[in-house]
Design a protein around this motif. Structure first.
Motif, PDB file in Angstrom:
ATOM      1  N   PHE A 178       0.812  -1.218   0.000  1.00 37.47           N
ATOM      2  CA  PHE A 178       0.000   0.000   0.000  1.00 37.47           C
ATOM      3  C   PHE A 178       0.847   1.271   0.000  1.00 37.47           C
ATOM      4  CE2 PHE A 178      -3.232  -3.040   1.476  1.00 37.47           C
ATOM      5  CZ  PHE A 178      -4.250  -2.710   0.601  1.00 37.47           C
ATOM      6  N   GLU A 179       2.022   1.246   0.647  1.00 34.18           N
ATOM      7  CA  GLU A 179       2.892   2.440   0.626  1.00 34.18           C
ATOM      8  C   GLU A 179       3.312   2.776  -0.801  1.00 34.18           C
ATOM      9  OE1 GLU A 179       6.300   2.738   3.190  1.00 34.18           O
ATOM     10  OE2 GLU A 179       5.156   1.925   4.884  1.00 34.18           O
ATOM     11  N   ARG A 180       3.667   1.767  -1.564  1.00 33.05           N
ATOM     12  CA  ARG A 180       4.087   1.997  -2.950  1.00 33.05           C
ATOM     13  C   ARG A 180       2.919   2.507  -3.796  1.00 33.05           C
ATOM     14  NH1 ARG A 180       7.404  -2.761  -5.538  1.00 33.05           N
ATOM     15  NH2 ARG A 180       8.068  -1.102  -6.942  1.00 33.05           N
ATOM     16  N   ILE A 181       1.725   1.970  -3.539  1.00 32.47           N
ATOM     17  CA  ILE A 181       0.548   2.436  -4.274  1.00 32.47           C
ATOM     18  C   ILE A 181       0.279   3.894  -3.929  1.00 32.47           C
ATOM     19  CG2 ILE A 181      -1.944   2.151  -4.563  1.00 32.47           C
ATOM     20  CD1 ILE A 181      -1.457  -0.899  -4.054  1.00 32.47           C
ATOM     21  N   ASN A 182       0.358   4.236  -2.657  1.00 31.42           N
ATOM     22  CA  ASN A 182       0.140   5.623  -2.248  1.00 31.42           C
ATOM     23  C   ASN A 182       1.169   6.555  -2.892  1.00 31.42           C
ATOM     24  OD1 ASN A 182      -1.412   7.547  -0.638  1.00 31.42           O
ATOM     25  ND2 ASN A 182       0.503   7.801   0.501  1.00 31.42           N
ATOM     26  N   GLN A 183       2.412   6.113  -3.001  1.00 33.59           N
ATOM     27  CA  GLN A 183       3.441   6.915  -3.666  1.00 33.59           C
ATOM     28  C   GLN A 183       3.077   7.154  -5.135  1.00 33.59           C
ATOM     29  OE1 GLN A 183       6.986   4.632  -2.864  1.00 33.59           O
ATOM     30  NE2 GLN A 183       7.493   5.848  -1.047  1.00 33.59           N
ATOM     31  N   LEU A 184       2.522   6.139  -5.782  1.00 34.76           N
ATOM     32  CA  LEU A 184       2.101   6.315  -7.176  1.00 34.76           C
ATOM     33  C   LEU A 184       1.037   7.398  -7.298  1.00 34.76           C
ATOM     34  CD1 LEU A 184       1.791   2.633  -8.480  1.00 34.76           C
ATOM     35  CD2 LEU A 184       3.534   4.317  -9.125  1.00 34.76           C
ATOM     36  N   THR A 185       0.138   7.488  -6.307  1.00 37.68           N
ATOM     37  CA  THR A 185      -0.943   8.488  -6.376  1.00 37.68           C
ATOM     38  C   THR A 185      -0.407   9.909  -6.285  1.00 37.68           C
ATOM     39  OG1 THR A 185      -1.417   8.513  -3.978  1.00 37.68           O
ATOM     40  CG2 THR A 185      -2.596   6.870  -5.323  1.00 37.68           C
ATOM     41  N   ARG A 186       0.792  10.082  -5.786  1.00 33.77           N
ATOM     42  CA  ARG A 186       1.382  11.422  -5.658  1.00 33.77           C
ATOM     43  C   ARG A 186       1.917  11.949  -6.980  1.00 33.77           C
ATOM     44  NH1 ARG A 186       4.743   9.773  -0.422  1.00 33.77           N
ATOM     45  NH2 ARG A 186       3.006   9.672   1.045  1.00 33.77           N
ATOM     46  N   THR A 187       2.284  11.033  -7.883  1.00 32.43           N
ATOM     47  CA  THR A 187       2.933  11.462  -9.123  1.00 32.43           C
ATOM     48  C   THR A 187       2.212  11.026 -10.396  1.00 32.43           C
ATOM     49  OG1 THR A 187       4.347   9.500  -8.992  1.00 32.43           O
ATOM     50  CG2 THR A 187       5.234  11.549  -8.076  1.00 32.43           C
ATOM     51  N   HIS A 188       1.153  10.235 -10.248  1.00 32.35           N
ATOM     52  CA  HIS A 188       0.421   9.726 -11.409  1.00 32.35           C
ATOM     53  C   HIS A 188      -1.084   9.825 -11.161  1.00 32.35           C
ATOM     54  CE1 HIS A 188       4.170   8.142 -12.959  1.00 32.35           C
ATOM     55  NE2 HIS A 188       4.364   7.493 -11.822  1.00 32.35           N
ATOM     56  N   ASP A 189      -1.843   9.694 -12.218  1.00 31.82           N
ATOM     57  CA  ASP A 189      -3.299   9.593 -12.099  1.00 31.82           C
ATOM     58  C   ASP A 189      -3.624   8.127 -11.849  1.00 31.82           C
ATOM     59  OD1 ASP A 189      -3.628  12.308 -12.693  1.00 31.82           O
ATOM     60  OD2 ASP A 189      -3.693  11.911 -14.838  1.00 31.82           O
ATOM     61  N   VAL A 190      -4.006   7.814 -10.619  1.00 30.92           N
ATOM     62  CA  VAL A 190      -4.294   6.427 -10.232  1.00 30.92           C
ATOM     63  C   VAL A 190      -5.778   6.302  -9.946  1.00 30.92           C
ATOM     64  CG1 VAL A 190      -3.833   4.606  -8.553  1.00 30.92           C
ATOM     65  CG2 VAL A 190      -1.974   6.123  -9.281  1.00 30.92           C
ATOM     66  N   TYR A 191      -6.380   5.285 -10.578  1.00 31.20           N
ATOM     67  CA  TYR A 191      -7.807   5.036 -10.416  1.00 31.20           C
ATOM     68  C   TYR A 191      -8.003   3.632  -9.860  1.00 31.20           C
ATOM     69  CZ  TYR A 191      -8.014   8.979 -13.602  1.00 31.20           C
ATOM     70  OH  TYR A 191      -7.839  10.208 -14.180  1.00 31.20           O
ATOM     71  N   PHE A 192      -8.978   3.508  -8.991  1.00 32.78           N
ATOM     72  CA  PHE A 192      -9.364   2.213  -8.451  1.00 32.78           C
ATOM     73  C   PHE A 192     -10.740   1.914  -9.039  1.00 32.78           C
ATOM     74  CE2 PHE A 192      -6.382   4.206  -5.641  1.00 32.78           C
ATOM     75  CZ  PHE A 192      -5.449   3.204  -5.443  1.00 32.78           C
TER      76      PHE A 192
ATOM     77  N   GLU B 251     -13.554   3.727  -0.623  1.00 32.97           N
ATOM     78  CA  GLU B 251     -12.671   4.863  -0.312  1.00 32.97           C
ATOM     79  C   GLU B 251     -12.138   4.768   1.110  1.00 32.97           C
ATOM     80  OE1 GLU B 251     -14.785   8.155  -3.242  1.00 32.97           O
ATOM     81  OE2 GLU B 251     -15.446   7.986  -1.158  1.00 32.97           O
ATOM     82  N   TYR B 252     -12.999   4.486   2.073  1.00 35.27           N
ATOM     83  CA  TYR B 252     -12.566   4.364   3.471  1.00 35.27           C
ATOM     84  C   TYR B 252     -11.598   3.194   3.639  1.00 35.27           C
ATOM     85  CZ  TYR B 252     -16.206   7.693   4.929  1.00 35.27           C
ATOM     86  OH  TYR B 252     -16.987   8.805   5.093  1.00 35.27           O
ATOM     87  N   TRP B 253     -11.880   2.099   2.957  1.00 33.69           N
ATOM     88  CA  TRP B 253     -11.023   0.914   3.043  1.00 33.69           C
ATOM     89  C   TRP B 253      -9.618   1.254   2.537  1.00 33.69           C
ATOM     90  CZ3 TRP B 253      -8.239  -2.277  -0.208  1.00 33.69           C
ATOM     91  CH2 TRP B 253      -7.898  -3.537   0.285  1.00 33.69           C
ATOM     92  N   LEU B 254      -9.537   1.915   1.397  1.00 38.05           N
ATOM     93  CA  LEU B 254      -8.230   2.293   0.852  1.00 38.05           C
ATOM     94  C   LEU B 254      -7.504   3.268   1.781  1.00 38.05           C
ATOM     95  CD1 LEU B 254      -9.246   2.590  -2.882  1.00 38.05           C
ATOM     96  CD2 LEU B 254      -7.436   1.092  -1.997  1.00 38.05           C
ATOM     97  N   GLN B 255      -8.223   4.258   2.314  1.00 34.61           N
ATOM     98  CA  GLN B 255      -7.610   5.211   3.246  1.00 34.61           C
ATOM     99  C   GLN B 255      -7.087   4.503   4.490  1.00 34.61           C
ATOM    100  OE1 GLN B 255     -10.863   7.945   3.713  1.00 34.61           O
ATOM    101  NE2 GLN B 255     -10.453   8.966   1.764  1.00 34.61           N
ATOM    102  N   ASP B 256      -7.863   3.573   5.016  1.00 39.77           N
ATOM    103  CA  ASP B 256      -7.427   2.823   6.200  1.00 39.77           C
ATOM    104  C   ASP B 256      -6.202   1.958   5.932  1.00 39.77           C
ATOM    105  OD1 ASP B 256      -9.456   3.963   7.663  1.00 39.77           O
ATOM    106  OD2 ASP B 256     -10.632   2.117   7.886  1.00 39.77           O
ATOM    107  N   HIS B 257      -5.961   1.659   4.661  1.00 41.88           N
ATOM    108  CA  HIS B 257      -4.792   0.856   4.301  1.00 41.88           C
ATOM    109  C   HIS B 257      -3.637   1.715   3.769  1.00 41.88           C
ATOM    110  CE1 HIS B 257      -7.732  -2.389   4.683  1.00 41.88           C
ATOM    111  NE2 HIS B 257      -6.675  -3.132   4.957  1.00 41.88           N
ATOM    112  N   GLY B 258      -3.762   3.028   3.869  1.00 41.71           N
ATOM    113  CA  GLY B 258      -2.637   3.898   3.547  1.00 41.71           C
ATOM    114  C   GLY B 258      -2.660   4.560   2.190  1.00 41.71           C
ATOM    115  N   VAL B 259      -3.763   4.454   1.457  1.00 43.32           N
ATOM    116  CA  VAL B 259      -3.904   5.180   0.192  1.00 43.32           C
ATOM    117  C   VAL B 259      -4.825   6.350   0.512  1.00 43.32           C
ATOM    118  CG1 VAL B 259      -4.603   5.070  -2.225  1.00 43.32           C
ATOM    119  CG2 VAL B 259      -3.647   3.034  -1.107  1.00 43.32           C
TER     120      VAL B 259
END
Length: 190
Positions: A73-87, A101-109
């Protein structure tokens, strides 16, 4: 870059959550994880499936799912900082988007862009509307095949599980045994 992640079977253990619901309906139904699902379908009656889906729609099912054990999840969150990431996920229920959305936030995105569709067939229309998606990963054989055939995405990946290993996708689809493998391919493409 534009990156699209499926959620169930890629980030979240849908199979374990759904088999728990089936087990509550029939204690003889075993609970097992995504990694243990051998075929796409669940071995139960149509009536039990219908009742189980009603439970999924009416409660906090999506929020309560466990994450798959190898999700970075840390790596996925890093991708959201520099790219357009969609779930992009196929989920049902009035609160499916909010729970996701809450589930992803609770896991660090922390700022996820979640798109919920009623069925997997709609994913292709969403991808078409996003224009120029660079990377896509999903576990559903039909969805992966449709996206690959469409040629709308440059790099199509399937999250490798027992239930999709017998499917031959051709040269346009790469198998990812882990999300680290998928994310490394994104990082190499920068």
């Amino acid at each position: 870059m534009k990156i699209v992640f499926d959620v169930d079977g890629v980030l979240a253990d849908f199979v374990q959550g759904f088999t728990r619901v089936l087990h509550r309906l029939d204690e003889s139904f075993p609970i097992y994880a995504n990694s243990q699902q051998e075929v796409w379908e669940f071995d139960t009656t149509k009536e039990q499936l219908s009742v189980a889906w009603e439970e999924v729609k009416s409660g906090p099912f999506w929020y309560a799912l466990e994450a798959l054990p190898d999700v970075p999840f840390e790596r996925i969150n890093q991708l959201t900082r520099t790219h357009d990431v969609y779930f992009l996920t196929s989920r049902v229920g009035e609160e499916a988007k909010q729970q996701t959305e809450y589930w992803l936030q609770d896991h660090g995105v922390y700022f996820p862009t979640v798109i919920v569709v009623a069925n997997a067939a709609r994913k292709l229309h969403i991808i078409e509307g996003l224009h120029d998606v660079d990377f896509f990963i999903d576990d559903h054989p039909g969805t992966v095949a449709a996206v690959a055939r469409s040629r709308l995405v440059e790099n199509v990946f399937v999250r490798d599980w027992q239930y999709n290993q017998d499917v031959v996708f051709g040269h346009r689809v790469r198998r990812a045994e882990s999300l680290d493998e998928f994310i490394s391919a994104i990082e190499e493409a920068k």
